[in-house]
Design a protein around this motif. Structure first.
Motif: not given
Length: 237
Positions: A46-70
């Motif tokens: 539900p958070s609009r600010a703390l993303h678990k999925v993000s863009e890294i580069y043109d065709r590459i994305a990153f998704a994560a679970v676990g500790k947000y700061n890490e």
């Protein structure tokens, strides 16, 4: 005189692995699904600010679970790695495989040398010109890498959700179809009982790597667009 405290290397690594797994399992799941025109990412967030999925580069994305700061530190490091490599060589030289290898080294080093492992699990995905050329890599807290195809699920109750995704996914699905599947799986009842939940668009974080877009393929989906794709409550049943 007290005896020195000895822990075997095997026991030490097992304890670290158990610690990391418990931390990751507490997080809400992220699902990654290939569809006909790209790769979709969905999670209950539900958070609009703390993303678990993000863009890294043109065709590459990153998704994560676990500790947000890490995992946020890992995301930032990945963006730096990609920018530096793209600037030093060529944009085409930035690949999900290279990024996954860099992450594997970092995670593996922390796991074996630091007192506490990183409580994270991540996916690095790269969309290709065709579905056969998509690349999806899953990295564990200890630096191990798996080359995935079709779909991936990470985080809490991953095994149970993997069974549901495996039963529902097939090659060539549309974006609307994979998002409908993702929402049903993420809202499915827990192993210890409970009711199935219908997740509204506002409760979801959804993004795609869209192979039909020129250069920058990453985009977040929200609002009326996402509501239309996942359908009204019950529409995907």
């Amino acid at each position: 005189m007290s005896m020195p405290f000895y822990v075997s290397p095997e026991q030490l690594m097992k304890d670290r692995a158990d610690y990391a797994r418990k931390g990751i399992a507490r997080g809400r799941s992220v699902v990654v699904l290939q569809y006909d025109e790209g790769i979709a990412f969905a999670t209950e967030n539900p958070s609009r600010a703390l993303h678990k999925v993000s863009e890294i580069y043109d065709r590459i994305a990153f998704a994560a679970v676990g500790k947000y700061n890490e995992f946020e530190n890992l995301r930032v490091a990945g963006v730096r790695y990609a920018d530096l490599r793209g600037f030093s060589y060529a944009r085409e030289d930035v690949t999900a495989r290279g990024l996954a290898n860099a992450y594997a080294q970092t995670l593996g080093t922390v796991f074996t040398t630091e007192s506490k492992p990183l409580e994270v699990e991540i996916v690095v995905a790269e969309v290709g010109p065709t579905p056969a050329e998509d690349q999806v890599y899953r990295l564990s807290y200890d630096g191990s890498v798996a080359d995935e195809h079709g779909w991936v699920v990470m985080g809490g109750q991953a095994e149970r959700l993997a069974g549901l995704l495996g039963a529902g996914w097939r090659p060539g699905m549309t974006l609307s179809e994979v998002l409908g599947l993702a929402v049903r799986v993420l809202g499915s009842p827990a192993e210890d009982g409970g009711e199935a939940r219908t997740l509204a668009a506002a409760q979801l974080e959804v993004a795609v790597l869209d192979r039909t877009r020129p250069r920058r393929t990453f985009r977040r989906l929200g609002g009326a667009l996402l509501e239309g794709l996942v359908g009204e409550p019950g529409a995907g049943e």
